[in-house]
Design a protein around this motif. Structure first.
Motif, PDB file in Angstrom:
ATOM      1  N   HIS A  46       0.828  -1.220   0.000  1.00 12.59           N
ATOM      2  CA  HIS A  46       0.000   0.000   0.000  1.00 12.59           C
ATOM      3  C   HIS A  46       0.857   1.262   0.000  1.00 12.59           C
ATOM      4  O   HIS A  46       2.035   1.218   0.355  1.00 12.59           O
ATOM      5  CB  HIS A  46      -0.899   0.020   1.244  1.00 12.59           C
ATOM      6  N   HIS A  74       0.482   5.096   1.888  1.00 14.31           N
ATOM      7  CA  HIS A  74      -0.290   5.688   2.981  1.00 14.31           C
ATOM      8  C   HIS A  74      -1.208   6.762   2.410  1.00 14.31           C
ATOM      9  O   HIS A  74      -0.824   7.482   1.482  1.00 14.31           O
ATOM     10  CB  HIS A  74       0.640   6.275   4.054  1.00 14.31           C
ATOM     11  N   GLU A 123       7.378   5.316   7.528  1.00 13.11           N
ATOM     12  CA  GLU A 123       7.197   4.179   8.444  1.00 13.11           C
ATOM     13  C   GLU A 123       8.552   3.513   8.653  1.00 13.11           C
ATOM     14  O   GLU A 123       9.476   3.722   7.856  1.00 13.11           O
ATOM     15  CB  GLU A 123       6.194   3.189   7.829  1.00 13.11           C
ATOM     16  N   TYR A 157      10.191  -0.474   9.557  1.00 10.78           N
ATOM     17  CA  TYR A 157       9.962  -1.914   9.747  1.00 10.78           C
ATOM     18  C   TYR A 157      11.233  -2.498  10.363  1.00 10.78           C
ATOM     19  O   TYR A 157      12.274  -2.549   9.698  1.00 10.78           O
ATOM     20  CB  TYR A 157       9.747  -2.626   8.404  1.00 10.78           C
ATOM     21  N   HIS A 195       4.812   0.160  -0.240  1.00  9.84           N
ATOM     22  CA  HIS A 195       5.648  -0.847   0.416  1.00  9.84           C
ATOM     23  C   HIS A 195       4.897  -2.153   0.590  1.00  9.84           C
ATOM     24  O   HIS A 195       3.730  -2.179   0.939  1.00  9.84           O
ATOM     25  CB  HIS A 195       6.198  -0.341   1.755  1.00  9.84           C
TER      26      HIS A 195
END
Ligand code: PAN
Ligand code: ZN
Length: 187
Positions: free
Chosen positions: A87, A89, A96, A98, A135
């Motif tokens: 997706h 954002h 983000e 991870y 991502h």
């Protein structure tokens, strides 16, 4: 009033305690994301529509920051490794992180102007996802891939663009190893 607390995250199972929410996606929920629909049908029939991944949240609407885990099962659909939907954002200024805890995989990223990058996912690597890059995480290993994500509570998810067009690259198995190849169905 929100109070501080220590949230225990198990890096092997991905369990989050306490948590606020969770969901799981089965292979049948991922129809339209893998290249080969017939291979998806076979994988669903053979595995009894297994869970492909699970997401556990620690999220409070009154805070700007949320985090949680994603737990991805190993496996393939045809020659494509198990992956998340992927997706952008909705709030395009939101990035983000991870942080991989166990397993191995690839984070596949794509910018709006078509640049493609990957970041290796393995314990110790915290991947930075810049704002407005699509991502998708891909489990290329034999075990569960578990990572902790941190992002803005209200970043939102735009799944439509990826579902409609696909991503430009796929991660498939070639000679027993993961390989990044062009997506023949990219619209
Ligand atoms: C993650 C993802 C999670 C599942 O929490 O939402 O790994 O992937 P999909 O949402 O693409 O199915 C995240 O990136 N949140 O923004
Ligand atoms: Zn995201």
């Amino acid at each position: 009033m929100l109070l501080p607390e220590g949230v225990v995250i198990d890096g092997t199972t991905g369990a989050v305690s306490p948590s606020t929410d969770r969901y799981e996606k089965r292979l049948s929920d991922l129809r339209g994301f893998f290249r080969d629909d017939a291979a998806l049908d076979r994988a669903i029939a053979e595995g009894g529509d297994p869970i492909a991944y699970e997401v556990i949240d620690y999220r409070h609407q009154a805070s700007d920051l949320a985090f949680g885990t994603t737990i991805m099962m190993p496996g393939k659909v045809g020659d494509e490794f198990n992956m998340t939907r992927g997706h952008y954002h909705l709030r395009t200024e939101c990035g983000e992180a991870y942080y991989t805890q166990s397993g191995e995989g690839l984070l596949l990223l794509e910018s709006r102007d078509g640049e493609v990058r990957t970041v290796e996912m393995k314990p110790g690597v915290c991947a930075f996802i810049p704002p407005d890059w699509a991502h998708r995480s891909i489990n290329t290993g034999k075990d569960k891939l578990v990572f902790v994500w941190f992002c803005a509570t209200d970043a939102g998810h735009d799944y439509g663009s990826i579902k409609d067009r696909g991503m430009r690259k796929l991660v498939v198995e070639r000679d027993g190893k993961p390989a990044l190849v062009d997506n023949p169905n990219y619209a």
